[in-house]
Write a protein that holds these residues in place. Structure first.
Motif, PDB file in Angstrom:
ATOM      1  N   GLU A 141     -11.040   9.511 -12.537  1.00 26.24           N
ATOM      2  CA  GLU A 141     -10.308   8.178 -13.137  1.00 26.24           C
ATOM      3  C   GLU A 141      -9.135   7.948 -12.739  1.00 26.24           C
ATOM      4  O   GLU A 141      -8.558   7.245 -12.298  1.00 26.24           O
ATOM      5  CB  GLU A 141     -10.190   8.733 -14.701  1.00 26.24           C
ATOM      6  N   ILE A 142      -8.282   9.148 -12.124  1.00 22.19           N
ATOM      7  CA  ILE A 142      -7.100   9.119 -11.556  1.00 22.19           C
ATOM      8  C   ILE A 142      -7.347   8.649 -10.010  1.00 22.19           C
ATOM      9  O   ILE A 142      -6.428   7.899  -9.786  1.00 22.19           O
ATOM     10  CB  ILE A 142      -6.441  10.413 -11.580  1.00 22.19           C
ATOM     11  N   GLU A 148      -6.753   1.180  -7.721  1.00 27.58           N
ATOM     12  CA  GLU A 148      -6.432  -0.228  -8.247  1.00 27.58           C
ATOM     13  C   GLU A 148      -4.963  -0.407  -8.046  1.00 27.58           C
ATOM     14  O   GLU A 148      -4.570  -1.554  -8.030  1.00 27.58           O
ATOM     15  CB  GLU A 148      -6.910  -0.190  -9.783  1.00 27.58           C
ATOM     16  N   VAL A 149      -4.073   0.425  -8.297  1.00 26.40           N
ATOM     17  CA  VAL A 149      -2.640   0.496  -8.236  1.00 26.40           C
ATOM     18  C   VAL A 149      -2.333  -0.140  -6.568  1.00 26.40           C
ATOM     19  O   VAL A 149      -1.507  -1.130  -6.643  1.00 26.40           O
ATOM     20  CB  VAL A 149      -1.773   1.457  -8.693  1.00 26.40           C
ATOM     21  N   THR A 152      -3.397  -3.806  -6.249  1.00 25.23           N
ATOM     22  CA  THR A 152      -2.455  -4.688  -6.863  1.00 25.23           C
ATOM     23  C   THR A 152      -1.149  -4.925  -6.194  1.00 25.23           C
ATOM     24  O   THR A 152      -0.719  -5.952  -5.958  1.00 25.23           O
ATOM     25  CB  THR A 152      -2.308  -4.120  -8.371  1.00 25.23           C
ATOM     26  N   LYS A 153      -0.576  -3.904  -5.646  1.00 24.51           N
ATOM     27  CA  LYS A 153       0.592  -3.985  -4.740  1.00 24.51           C
ATOM     28  C   LYS A 153       0.286  -4.624  -3.493  1.00 24.51           C
ATOM     29  O   LYS A 153       1.158  -5.576  -3.323  1.00 24.51           O
ATOM     30  CB  LYS A 153       0.972  -2.569  -4.252  1.00 24.51           C
ATOM     31  N   LEU A 154      -0.842  -4.621  -2.798  1.00 15.63           N
ATOM     32  CA  LEU A 154      -1.341  -5.367  -1.584  1.00 15.63           C
ATOM     33  C   LEU A 154      -1.276  -6.764  -1.871  1.00 15.63           C
ATOM     34  O   LEU A 154      -0.932  -7.711  -1.313  1.00 15.63           O
ATOM     35  CB  LEU A 154      -2.603  -4.989  -1.179  1.00 15.63           C
ATOM     36  N   GLU A 155      -2.010  -7.226  -3.274  1.00 18.74           N
ATOM     37  CA  GLU A 155      -2.097  -8.628  -3.540  1.00 18.74           C
ATOM     38  C   GLU A 155      -0.702  -9.381  -4.120  1.00 18.74           C
ATOM     39  O   GLU A 155      -0.626 -10.310  -3.707  1.00 18.74           O
ATOM     40  CB  GLU A 155      -3.094  -8.607  -4.756  1.00 18.74           C
ATOM     41  N   SER A 156       0.063  -8.655  -4.613  1.00 22.37           N
ATOM     42  CA  SER A 156       1.531  -9.008  -4.838  1.00 22.37           C
ATOM     43  C   SER A 156       2.107  -9.452  -3.558  1.00 22.37           C
ATOM     44  O   SER A 156       2.789 -10.373  -3.569  1.00 22.37           O
ATOM     45  CB  SER A 156       2.004  -7.911  -5.792  1.00 22.37           C
TER      46      SER A 156
END
Length: 257
Positions: A141-142, A148-149, A152-156
């Protein structure tokens, strides 16, 4: 011995205390040696439990109680001297070592047997397996959360760059840039037009200062000739009047610049 060392004062007291401790140690060793040679001479029960051993008579023997007669294995070294002057001490040390050799200790390992039943061992194994599975699940899970983090940073970052690109394409931004360029051009043109005027004004101011200096020189000259004022000097001299007329024409042409 004090006779050989010649100690006095506090050093002599210290030597007496050391000799006292060694004397008690000799008594303890003698008692333990006798018990090791013939334990049957003490009637009833364990010899060491019924025979008094003076461990508490000295701090040295109290510290060495477990090593001398306890549950331990002890090695003792006896040091002697080959000198004739120390023959008595050497003989006493050898006798002490002989008695110490007769001490017999039976050392036993202090092991606490804490056995587990088969059911308890099986329960611990099952618990260990469950904990390993939970640990592996948590690590998976980690790793997923870390991916996912990062996504998300790349999309932002991409969205921010896209927003900057969209702002650059807006019509109002293009219009404002054009107006800024036009105003900059107008300012440069005004600077080019104003620069010659500044130079002309500076030249006229310089010439005016020169004419004022000439007038002051002329007035001083008139006073030296006895004339009361500048008007009398002009009226009384035709050549001077002509010269002043010429100067006035030059001044007017200078101011017309």
């Amino acid at each position: 011995r004090i006779k050989k060392t010649g100690a006095e004062g506090a050093r002599m007291k210290e030597g007496i205390n050391i000799n006292k401790g060694l004397f008690v140690l000799g008594q303890v060793v003698s008692t333990l040696s006798d018990l090791g040679q013939d334990p049957s001479r003490v009637g009833g029960g364990s010899p060491r439990s019924t025979t008094h051993i003076p461990y508490r008579d000295s701090k040295l023997t109290r510290l060495l109680q477990d090593s001398l007669g306890g549950n331990s294995k002890t090695v003792m070294l006896a040091c002697i001297s080959p000198a004739d002057s120390n023959v008595e001490e050497s003989i006493s040390t050898l006798r002490y070592a002989t008695r110490a050799r007769n001490i017999k200790n039976t050392a036993v390992r202090n092991v606490v047997a804490a056995g587990l039943s088969a059911d308890e061992a099986a329960a611990l194994r099952r618990q260990n397996q469950v904990l390993k599975l939970e640990l592996a699940r948590a690590q998976a899970e980690i790793r997923i959360l870390a991916k996912e983090v990062a996504a998300t940073k790349l999309e932002s970052k991409d969205a921010e760059q896209g927003a900057m690109g969209n702002v650059e394409d807006l019509p109002i931004v293009t219009e404002l840039r054009a107006r800024c360029a036009s105003l900059t051009s107008m300012v440069e043109q005004m600077k080019e037009q104003v620069q010659p005027s500044f130079e002309n004004v500076f030249a006229a101011s310089l010439k005016a200062d020169q004419w004022q200096l000439k007038c002051e020189q002329f007035e001083a000259s008139a006073k030296e000739r006895g004339l009361v004022s500048l008007a009398d000097a002009i009226l009384g001299d035709d050549a001077l009047s002509s010269t002043l007329s010429s100067w006035w024409t030059q001044i007017c042409s200078t101011l017309s610049i």
